[in-house]
Design an enzyme around this catalytic site. Structure first.
Site, mmCIF file in Angstrom:
data_model
loop_
_atom_site.group_PDB
_atom_site.id
_atom_site.type_symbol
_atom_site.label_atom_id
_atom_site.label_comp_id
_atom_site.label_asym_id
_atom_site.label_seq_id
_atom_site.Cartn_x
_atom_site.Cartn_y
_atom_site.Cartn_z
ATOM 1 C CG ASP A 67 -0.396 -0.642 2.450
ATOM 2 O OD1 ASP A 67 0.843 -0.663 2.595
ATOM 3 O OD2 ASP A 67 -1.180 -1.122 3.289
ATOM 4 C CG ASN A 136 -9.297 -1.853 11.442
ATOM 5 O OD1 ASN A 136 -8.332 -2.506 11.049
ATOM 6 N ND2 ASN A 136 -9.702 -0.740 10.853
ATOM 7 C CG HIS A 138 -6.162 -2.589 8.477
ATOM 8 N ND1 HIS A 138 -6.268 -1.273 8.858
ATOM 9 C CD2 HIS A 138 -4.853 -2.894 8.657
ATOM 10 C CE1 HIS A 138 -5.091 -0.827 9.218
ATOM 11 N NE2 HIS A 138 -4.216 -1.784 9.119
ATOM 12 C CD GLU A 143 -9.004 0.732 7.417
ATOM 13 O OE1 GLU A 143 -8.848 -0.264 8.155
ATOM 14 O OE2 GLU A 143 -8.537 1.848 7.698
HETATM 15 C C1 F6R Z 1 1.251 -1.908 6.096
HETATM 16 C C2 F6R Z 1 -0.097 -2.453 6.091
HETATM 17 C C3 F6R Z 1 -0.924 -2.528 7.307
HETATM 18 C C4 F6R Z 1 -0.140 -2.892 8.571
HETATM 19 C C5 F6R Z 1 -1.069 -2.883 9.785
HETATM 20 C C6 F6R Z 1 -0.322 -3.175 11.060
HETATM 21 O O1 F6R Z 1 1.816 -1.950 4.809
HETATM 22 O O2 F6R Z 1 -0.556 -2.823 5.065
HETATM 23 O O3 F6R Z 1 -1.959 -3.471 7.130
HETATM 24 O O4 F6R Z 1 0.448 -4.140 8.410
HETATM 25 O O5 F6R Z 1 -1.701 -1.653 9.894
HETATM 26 O O6 F6R Z 1 0.522 -2.089 11.302
HETATM 27 P P1 F6R Z 1 1.648 -2.175 12.440
HETATM 28 O O7 F6R Z 1 2.582 -3.216 11.987
HETATM 29 O O8 F6R Z 1 2.268 -0.806 12.445
HETATM 30 O O9 F6R Z 1 0.926 -2.509 13.692
#
Ligand code: F6R
Length: 242
Positions: A67, A136, A138, A143
């Site tokens: 992303d 959440n 994701h 989301e």
């Molecule tokens: C990042 C991504 C997100 C993260 C998720 C967890 O490229 O796609 O899905 O993997 O938000 O984030 P952290 O690792 O910061 O808790």
């Protein structure tokens, strides 16, 4: 689904790096699906160590990132391209031309989306996808929603995601409200998935995703249907599962 228990964040990172390194050794020209955020930073450090010890060679490897924030250029210090460069790409021998992150700029999102989908198709899909999970549920920036998404698309980030990620920006309002992300279908088409999860704050969502109903309200729950998922989670993240 294989679940590997790690003692803490560092152990999780090492275990995930060992698995990925073995795959790179077996298939040096693989397509790696990569993630940003706090979860994979340790994993990238371990991979860099292995590279410095000449245990791993990325010269033929290619990568597709999950992303990118809409509106941030690759040299913005909170863009995911920048994150990947400073945390990983700049320290190993991967050819930058073989690394791909969605283009966050431009006023034609449809073009950015179709360009990215074309890149993925041309590369023949993802061999191994590294994933973290949001509070959440994701994965990527998919989301909670009423349906599972397919390919790359633009999303409106949810409040909980904005809250979790805005800490990295100087001011909360600096954080983009939209992001480009691979779709659930892109992720599910990866041949292998390595999900890394650390910390107590993720314990409940990890349990819900791995053992609850498969629903787009918990996007990560779809992983239950993938035939080759390895979850590497530390004891804290696994504390609700035990
Ligand atoms: C990042 C991504 C997100 C993260 C998720 C967890 O490229 O796609 O899905 O993997 O938000 O984030 P952290 O690792 O910061 O808790």
């Amino acid at each position: 689904m294989k679940i590997i228990k790690a003692s803490d964040y560092n152990d999780m990172s090492q275990k995930a790096a060992d698995i990925l390194a073995e795959i790179v050794q077996t298939k040096p020209d693989l397509v790696m699906g990569l993630a940003t955020g706090s979860s994979p930073i340790g994993l990238y450090k371990c991979l860099i160590e292995k590279y410095n010890q000449k245990l791993i060679d990325f010269s033929k490897a290619k990568s597709i990132n999950l992303d990118e924030y809409r509106g941030l250029s690759g040299d913005h210090n909170q863009s995911y391209r920048y994150f990947m460069n400073i945390n990983f790409f700049d320290h190993v021998n991967i050819n930058t031309g073989n690394t791909h992150v969605p283009n966050g700029l431009g006023d034609d999102p449809e073009k950015n989306i179709s360009d990215y989908n074309t890149i993925i198709e041309k590369l023949g899909g993802i061999d191994v996808q590294i994933l973290g999970m949001g509070h959440n549920g994701h994965i990527g920036f998919n989301e909670p929603a009423d349906f599972f998404t397919k390919k790359t698309h633009l999303v409106n980030l949810q409040e909980s995601t904005i809250l979790a990620n805005s800490v990295y920006f100087e001011k909360e309002e600096d954080m983009p409200r939209q992001a480009y992300t691979l779709g659930i279908q892109n992720i599910m088409y990866a041949k292998k998935i390595i999900l890394i999860v650390s910390g107590k704050a993720k314990a409940d969502i990890l349990k819900t995703a791995l053992t609850g109903h498969i629903t787009p309200r918990v996007p990560g729950s779809i992983l239950q249907l993938h035939s080759d998922v390895i979850v590497v989670a530390d004891v804290d993240a696994m504390s609700s599962l035990i």
